[in-house]
Write a protein that holds these residues in place. Structure first.
Motif, PDB file in Angstrom:
ATOM      1  N   ASP B 219      76.428  47.509  82.254  1.00  0.00           N
ATOM      2  CA  ASP B 219      77.755  46.903  82.292  1.00  0.00           C
ATOM      3  C   ASP B 219      77.955  46.168  83.601  1.00  0.00           C
ATOM      4  O   ASP B 219      77.862  46.773  84.667  1.00  0.00           O
ATOM      5  CB  ASP B 219      78.852  47.982  82.188  1.00  0.00           C
ATOM      6  CG  ASP B 219      78.986  48.524  80.777  1.00  0.00           C
ATOM      7  OD1 ASP B 219      78.225  48.075  79.905  1.00  0.00           O
ATOM      8  OD2 ASP B 219      79.847  49.392  80.567  1.00  0.00           O
ATOM      9  N   GLY B 298      63.531  49.625  83.245  1.00  0.00           N
ATOM     10  CA  GLY B 298      64.004  48.617  82.297  1.00  0.00           C
ATOM     11  C   GLY B 298      63.544  47.258  82.767  1.00  0.00           C
ATOM     12  O   GLY B 298      63.152  47.084  83.917  1.00  0.00           O
ATOM     13  N   GLY B 300      65.333  44.242  82.206  1.00  0.00           N
ATOM     14  CA  GLY B 300      66.378  43.219  82.131  1.00  0.00           C
ATOM     15  C   GLY B 300      66.845  42.899  80.731  1.00  0.00           C
ATOM     16  O   GLY B 300      66.896  41.729  80.360  1.00  0.00           O
ATOM     17  N   ALA B 301      67.125  43.926  79.935  1.00  0.00           N
ATOM     18  CA  ALA B 301      67.719  43.691  78.618  1.00  0.00           C
ATOM     19  C   ALA B 301      68.899  44.648  78.472  1.00  0.00           C
ATOM     20  O   ALA B 301      68.715  45.855  78.429  1.00  0.00           O
ATOM     21  CB  ALA B 301      66.705  43.907  77.511  1.00  0.00           C
ATOM     22  N   PHE B 302      70.089  44.066  78.402  1.00  0.00           N
ATOM     23  CA  PHE B 302      71.318  44.868  78.334  1.00  0.00           C
ATOM     24  C   PHE B 302      71.319  45.790  77.126  1.00  0.00           C
ATOM     25  O   PHE B 302      71.757  46.939  77.197  1.00  0.00           O
ATOM     26  CB  PHE B 302      72.511  43.904  78.281  1.00  0.00           C
ATOM     27  CG  PHE B 302      73.840  44.561  78.071  1.00  0.00           C
ATOM     28  CD1 PHE B 302      74.451  45.256  79.100  1.00  0.00           C
ATOM     29  CD2 PHE B 302      74.498  44.473  76.853  1.00  0.00           C
ATOM     30  CE1 PHE B 302      75.690  45.858  78.908  1.00  0.00           C
ATOM     31  CE2 PHE B 302      75.729  45.066  76.661  1.00  0.00           C
ATOM     32  CZ  PHE B 302      76.333  45.765  77.691  1.00  0.00           C
ATOM     33  N   VAL B 303      70.801  45.310  76.011  1.00  0.00           N
ATOM     34  CA  VAL B 303      70.850  46.071  74.767  1.00  0.00           C
ATOM     35  C   VAL B 303      70.076  47.392  74.881  1.00  0.00           C
ATOM     36  O   VAL B 303      70.313  48.337  74.138  1.00  0.00           O
ATOM     37  CB  VAL B 303      70.356  45.216  73.562  1.00  0.00           C
ATOM     38  CG1 VAL B 303      68.863  44.980  73.632  1.00  0.00           C
ATOM     39  CG2 VAL B 303      70.750  45.835  72.231  1.00  0.00           C
ATOM     40  N   CYS B 304      69.157  47.475  75.849  1.00  0.00           N
ATOM     41  CA  CYS B 304      68.382  48.700  76.026  1.00  0.00           C
ATOM     42  C   CYS B 304      69.223  49.853  76.569  1.00  0.00           C
ATOM     43  O   CYS B 304      68.729  50.968  76.700  1.00  0.00           O
ATOM     44  CB  CYS B 304      67.158  48.460  76.911  1.00  0.00           C
ATOM     45  SG  CYS B 304      65.916  47.495  76.069  1.00  0.00           S
ATOM     46  N   SER B 313      62.172  50.904  73.679  1.00  0.00           N
ATOM     47  CA  SER B 313      61.661  50.305  74.903  1.00  0.00           C
ATOM     48  C   SER B 313      60.702  51.264  75.626  1.00  0.00           C
ATOM     49  O   SER B 313      59.660  50.845  76.126  1.00  0.00           O
ATOM     50  CB  SER B 313      62.828  49.929  75.814  1.00  0.00           C
ATOM     51  OG  SER B 313      62.372  49.379  77.006  1.00  0.00           O
ATOM     52  N   SER B 318      59.700  45.701  72.160  1.00  0.00           N
ATOM     53  CA  SER B 318      60.921  45.020  72.545  1.00  0.00           C
ATOM     54  C   SER B 318      62.111  45.791  71.967  1.00  0.00           C
ATOM     55  O   SER B 318      62.127  46.138  70.776  1.00  0.00           O
ATOM     56  CB  SER B 318      60.914  43.567  72.090  1.00  0.00           C
ATOM     57  OG  SER B 318      60.531  43.484  70.750  1.00  0.00           O
ATOM     58  N   GLY B 319      63.070  46.071  72.842  1.00  0.00           N
ATOM     59  CA  GLY B 319      64.124  47.017  72.507  1.00  0.00           C
ATOM     60  C   GLY B 319      65.213  46.463  71.613  1.00  0.00           C
ATOM     61  O   GLY B 319      66.220  45.948  72.080  1.00  0.00           O
ATOM     62  N   THR B 320      65.001  46.586  70.308  1.00  0.00           N
ATOM     63  CA  THR B 320      66.084  46.233  69.382  1.00  0.00           C
ATOM     64  C   THR B 320      66.551  47.522  68.715  1.00  0.00           C
ATOM     65  O   THR B 320      65.726  48.350  68.340  1.00  0.00           O
ATOM     66  CB  THR B 320      65.589  45.243  68.303  1.00  0.00           C
ATOM     67  OG1 THR B 320      64.429  45.806  67.684  1.00  0.00           O
ATOM     68  CG2 THR B 320      65.232  43.908  68.899  1.00  0.00           C
ATOM     69  N   GLU B 473      72.753  38.594  75.403  1.00  0.00           N
ATOM     70  CA  GLU B 473      72.148  39.920  75.386  1.00  0.00           C
ATOM     71  C   GLU B 473      71.979  40.486  73.987  1.00  0.00           C
ATOM     72  O   GLU B 473      71.313  41.495  73.810  1.00  0.00           O
ATOM     73  CB  GLU B 473      72.969  40.884  76.261  1.00  0.00           C
ATOM     74  CG  GLU B 473      72.945  40.559  77.753  1.00  0.00           C
ATOM     75  CD  GLU B 473      71.532  40.572  78.340  1.00  0.00           C
ATOM     76  OE1 GLU B 473      70.643  41.197  77.744  1.00  0.00           O
ATOM     77  OE2 GLU B 473      71.321  39.937  79.393  1.00  0.00           O
ATOM     78  N   CYS B 475      70.406  41.212  70.610  1.00  0.00           N
ATOM     79  CA  CYS B 475      68.971  41.153  70.325  1.00  0.00           C
ATOM     80  C   CYS B 475      68.689  40.227  69.146  1.00  0.00           C
ATOM     81  O   CYS B 475      67.556  39.843  68.915  1.00  0.00           O
ATOM     82  CB  CYS B 475      68.417  42.550  70.069  1.00  0.00           C
ATOM     83  SG  CYS B 475      68.863  43.225  68.470  1.00  0.00           S
TER      84      CYS B 475
END
Lengths: 155, 617
Positions: B219, B298, B300-304, B313, B318-320, B473, B475
C-alpha cells in the motif's frame, strides 16, 4: 557477461526452479539488467523453459530487459508523495532529461523510474538517486540535484 | 553464541545479559531506520563515534543504533539515556555539543529540543513529547529502544520468553485457543480473526504445513511493517515460531518487498542469530519441535500482497491470484495447508502469549482488540508512525497526535486502507478507528496507512491516482478488474482533464458495482472503493470538474490557472528567473504577472514564492 558469476548464483540456490525469482534478482544485480543472452543461459542451465523465465522477467516490475544508465533516479509515486506534488517533480525531471519514465538518457547517464512507495512517506515527496534520498523535493530543486551527479561523473 | 537448549538456559542467559548491562553507562540511542537514514543519520553516527574516541569516552558512553522511533518528521532522532533527553534533526556538527554538554555535564542543548509550534515551549524528554502522550505502544515499543541487529538486546527486554512459555507449558491447541480468545484480527487488511484461521489450519489434514509472514507492504503511504521488520525483527520471528508450533508447521517464509533492503538485512541477521542459539532449527528448547524460516524477496508486484498470489510467487511463478475456495488453510503453498499472516499480526503474538488473552482483549473496542500501528502522513504536521488503542478517534489521531494540518490549511479528508480503502470527510472526524466503523464509512482499516489531505488535495485526482495505480498493478487475469479499471481510469482522466460528461458519475458507480461483485480477488473487488467513497462524500468536486471545469485545489492542470496576487508580490524576481517558459514578466520590486498562454503549470513559481503570492484560480 561473466557467466561464472551466474553459475555461482545458480549454485547458491541449488539450481532450484522455485528460486527463479531470487536468482533473477541476484543476476540482475551483476549488470543492472537482464540480457537475452543471460536469460537463455539460465534457461539452459536450469532446464527451465525460456517462456517461464520471460514470463517472470516481464511480470515483475523489478526486472529490466534493457540496459540502464549509470545513475538510477527513482521518483516515488506513493500516495503521500503524490499529494505532495510527485507528478510535478516527475514532469520536471522528464523535461530536464528529455526522457519519459522507464527510459534512459541517450548518454546513458540517467535512467528514470517510478516506484509505488519507498516507505519514506514522512519525507514526501521523495526522489532517490542511486542510494541517496532527497526529501521534500519541489520542481525548483531538481536541476540542482541532478547536476551534482553529472559533474561528479565528468570528473 | 552458546546454544540455548532449555527454558532454564534461556532464563540464565537473559539474567547474565542483564547483569552485564547493569553498569551506569550513558547510552545514546540513534535511529537508523529508513526515514532517519534518508536524513543522514549514518553521518551522525560516524561523527559520534569519532568524537567518543577522540575524547576517550568509550567506557562511559555506548551508542545504540535503533529502529524507528515513530516521529519521522523530526529525524534524525536521538535519545540520551538515562535522562531520556530527546533531540531532533541532529546533524554531525551538533555532536560536539551533545558530548560536551549533555553527556559530560548533564545539560540539555536547547536548540536540539522539540519546540511546540504554537506555544513555543521546549520539551526535554522523549516521554513528555505530546506526540507520544496519546499513543499506546505495545507492538512498536521495542523499536527505537533496542538494537535490532543484536539478539541480546531483544532477550534483555524479555524476548523469546513467550516462545519458552508456549513450547514448554502449553499444548498447540491451548496456543490456538489463547489467540482465538484474545480477539486478535489480521493486521494486513481484511481483519479476519487470526485465531480462527489458526484453528482451521491446525485441524486441516496433512503432515506438511507452512506458515508465512506477509511483509510485502505494497500500500502506498504505509510503512509500519517496514519499521517493525527493521526495528524489531525478532518479535516477528518469535510470533512465527509460536504460530508454527500451534498449527504444526516446520517450515516458514517471510515475504518482503525488495524496496525494503534494510528490513531484509535485519530479518536475515535476526534469523541467523536465532538459528545460532537454537531458537530456530531442530529440537527447539529440547522440546522436539523443529522449525526453520527463509526470506523471500518480492520483485515489485503489488498483487503479490494478496495471499494466493504471494504463495504462487514463493513457488517461483508470476504471482497471479487464484479463486478461493479452497482456502490456503487447506490448500496453500505447494498445495499444503498454509497460514499467512501479516508481520504486524505476528508481532502481536508474543505479547498475547506472555500477558494472556484477557489482558489483550481488555484493550480496544468490542470487536477490534488491541492496538494498531498507523502511518500518519500527508498534510499533517507530525508525520510518522503512531500506535494507538483501537477505538481512538480520527480527531485524536490527526489533531492531538498529528498536531493538525500543516501551514494553517483546512482538513479535507483522510484516506485509509491504501488502494482498497476510501476517503473519510470532516463530518466523520469523531469516528472511532476500528475495523467495523471504517468499513461502515466506506473505507477499510487496511494495513494502516492514514493519509491526511487538505484543501490543496483534489479528491477526483486522488481517485484517479488510486485507479491508475491499480490499473498498472492488476495482474490481468480476470475481466472485471482488468477492463473495469481501464474504463474507470479513462473516465476519471477525462474528468480531470476537462472532458467530463454528465453521465460519468453514474457509469463509474455502475462499473464499481460490477467489479466488486465479479472480480476474482480482493484487488479488483475493493478497487472501486476510492472512487465510491470520493463520490459519496465529495460529489460536489466531481460536479465542479464536470460542469464548471474547475479544480479549486489546483491539481488538475487544465482546470485552473496560476495568478500572482499583486498585493502580495514584492517583485523579488525569483519566479521570473526560474520560470522555464519565460511566462512571467515584471520589473524588480514591482508586482509580476503570469502569461497564461505561455504557462505550462509546472508549479515552480508556486513552490518557490516565499510570500505565497502565486495563487490558484
Amino acid at each position: 557477461m561473466d557467466f561464472q558469476e551466474v553459475d555461482r548464483t545458480l549454485e547458491k540456490y541449488d539450481h532450484k526452479h522455485s528460486a527463479i525469482i531470487s536468482i533473477l534478482q541476484d543476476v540482475q544485480g551483476i549488470e543492472n539488467y537482464l540480457s537475452e543472452e543471460t536469460l537463455r543461459y539460465i534457461s539452459e542451465r536450469l532446464e527451465l523453459s525460456l517462456t517461464r523465465i520471460f514470463d517472470i522477467a516481464t511480470f515483475y516490475k523489478a526486472f529490466s530487459l534493457v540496459p540502464r544508465g549509470r545513475h538510477t533516479i527513482k521518483a516515488c509515486c506513493g500516495t503521500a508523495c503524490h499529494l505532495g506534488g510527485a507528478v510535478r517533480n516527475l514532469d520536471q525531471i522528464e523535461r530536464i532529461l528529455h526522457v519519459k519514465e522507464g527510459e534512459t538518457t541517450d548518454d546513458r547517464m540517467f535512467s528514470l523510474e517510478t516506484v509505488n512507495c519507498l516507505g519514506a512517506c514522512a519525507l514526501a515527496p521523495v526522489i532517490v538517486v542511486d542510494d541517496d534520498y532527497y526529501d521534500g523535493v519541489t520542481p525548483g530543486k531538481i536541476e540542482k540535484i541532478l547536476s551534482a551527479y553529472r559533474t561528479e561523473s565528468e570528473r | 553464541m552458546k546454544r540455548i537448549s532449555s527454558i532454564v538456559d534461556l532464563e540464565n542467559l537473559r539474567e547474565s545479559i542483564l547483569q552485564k548491562r547493569g553498569s551506569k553507562k550513558t547510552i545514546i540511542r540513534l535511529c537508523l531506520s529508513t526515514g532517519c537514514r534518508a536524513q543522514k543519520s549514518v553521518k551522525v553516527i560516524e561523527a559520534l563515534e569519532d568524537e567518543i574516541t577522540k575524547q576517550g569516552l568509550q567506557d562511559k558512553v555506548a551508542i545504540k543504533k535503533t529502529g524507528c522511533h515513530g516521529f519521522c518528521e523530526m529525524g534524525p532522532i536521538m535519545v540520551i539515556e538515562p535522562a531520556n533527553i530527546f533531540y531532533r534533526q541532529v546533524k554531525p556538527k551538533d555532536v560536539g555539543d551533545i558530548i560536551s554538554e549533555t553527556v559530560l555535564h548533564g545539560n540539555v542543548v536547547k536548540r536540539l529540543l522539540w519546540k511546540d509550534p504554537q506555544t513555543k515551549e521546549l520539551t526535554n524528554t522523549e516521554h513528555d513529547l505530546p506526540v507520544y502522550k496519546k499513543q499506546k505502544k505495545n507492538i512498536s515499543y521495542n523499536s527505537g529502544k533496542i538494537d535490532p541487529t543484536d539478539i541480546d538486546d531483544y532477550l534483555a527486554v524479555g524476548g523469546y520468553s513467550a516462545l519458552g512459555k508456549a513450547l514448554t507449558t502449553m499444548t498447540p491447541a491451548q496456543v490456538v485457543e489463547t489467540v482465538v480468545s484474545s480477539g486478535l484480527r489480521g493486521r494486513g487488511g481484511g481483519g479476519f480473526p487470526t485465531g480462527i484461521k489458526w484453528r482451521i489450519c491446525s485441524a486441516a489434514p496433512g503432515d506438511i504445513k507452512y506458515i508465512i509472514a506477509n511483509g510485502d507492504e505494497g500500500d502506498p503511504g504505509a510503512f509500519m511493517d517496514r519499521s517493525l521488520m527493521e526495528g524489531d525483527p525478532h518479535s516477528i520471528i518469535e510470533g512465527m515460531i509460536i504460530g508454527a508450533f500451534a498449527i504444526g508447521a516446520s517450515e516458514g517464509f517471510i515475504y518482503v518487498r525488495k524496496e525494503y533492503p534494510i528490513a531484509i538485512d535485519h530479518l536475515a541477521i535476526a534469523i541467523r542469530q536465532a538459528e545460532k542459539c537454537g531458537l530456530l532449527g531442530n529440537n527447539i528448547l529440547s522440546t522436539g519441535f523443529d522449525f526453520t524460516i527463509k526470506i523471500d524477496r518480492g520483485a515489485g508486484a503489488f498483487v503479490c500482497g494478496e495471499e494466493t498470489a504471494l504463495m504462487i510467487s514463493i513457488e517461483g511463478r508470476s504471482g497471479t491470484p487464484r479463486s478461493r475456495p479452497p482456502y490456503p488453510a487447506f490448500e496453500g503453498l505447494w498445495g499444503k495447508p498454509t497460514i499467512l499472516n501479516n508481520v504486524e499480526t505476528f508481532g502481536n503474538i508474543p505479547k498475547i502469549i506472555s500477558k494472556g488473552s484477557d489482558w489483550y482483549s481488555s484493550i480496544g473496542t468490542k470487536k477490534s482488540k488491541g492496538t494498531k500501528i498507523f502511518s500518519l502522513v500527508g498534510k499533517v504536521r507530525n508525520t510518522g508512525l503512531v500506535e494507538v488503542e483501537m477505538g481512538t478517534t480520527l480527531r485524536e489521531m490527526i489533531f492531538d497526535i498529528g498536531g493538525g494540518i500543516r501551514k494553517g490549511k483546512r482538513f479535507k479528508a483522510v484516506q485509509t486502507g491504501g488502494p482498497s480503502g476510501g476517503c473519510i470527510p470532516i463530518s466523520k472526524i469523531d469516528m472511532p478507528v476500528d475495523y467495523d466503523s471504517l468499513r461502515e464509512a466506506g473505507a477499510i482499516m487496511g494495513s494502516g496507512g492514514m493519509i491526511v489531505m487538505d484543501e490543496t488535495s483534489c479528491m477526483v485526482d486522488v481517485a484517479r491516482y488510486f485507479i491508475h495505480f491499480l490499473l498498472f498493478e492488476s495482474c490481468g487475469k480476470c475481466v472485471p478488474c482488468r477492463e473495469g479499471l481501464k474504463q474507470m481510469h479513462e473516465i476519471l482522466t477525462n474528468i480531470c482533464e476537462g472532458r467530463g460528461e454528465k453521465r460519468d458519475i453514474k457509469i463509474l458507480t455502475e462499473l464499481a458495482h460490477f467489479m466488486t461483485t465479479a472480480s476474482l480477488c480482493g484487488l479488483g473487488a475493493t478497487a472501486p472503493n476510492p472512487v465510491l467513497s470520493t463520490i459519496r462524500y465529495f460529489r460536489n468536486e466531481y460536479e465542479a470538474h464536470i460542469y464548471d471545469k474547475k479544480c479549486s485545489a489546483g491539481v488538475c492542470k487544465n482546470l485552473f490557472e496560476y495568478v500572482i496576487d499583486e498585493e502580495l508580490c514584492n517583485g523579488c524576481t525569483l519566479c521570473k528567473v526560474k520560470c522555464p517558459e519565460q511566462a512571467i514578466s515584471g520589473k524588480r520590486k514591482e508586482p509580476h504577472r503570469i502569461d497564461v498562454q505561455k504557462c505550462i503549470k509546472c508549479g515552480i513559481c508556486f513552490s518557490l514564492c516565499k510570500r505565497e503570492a502565486v495563487r490558484v484560480k
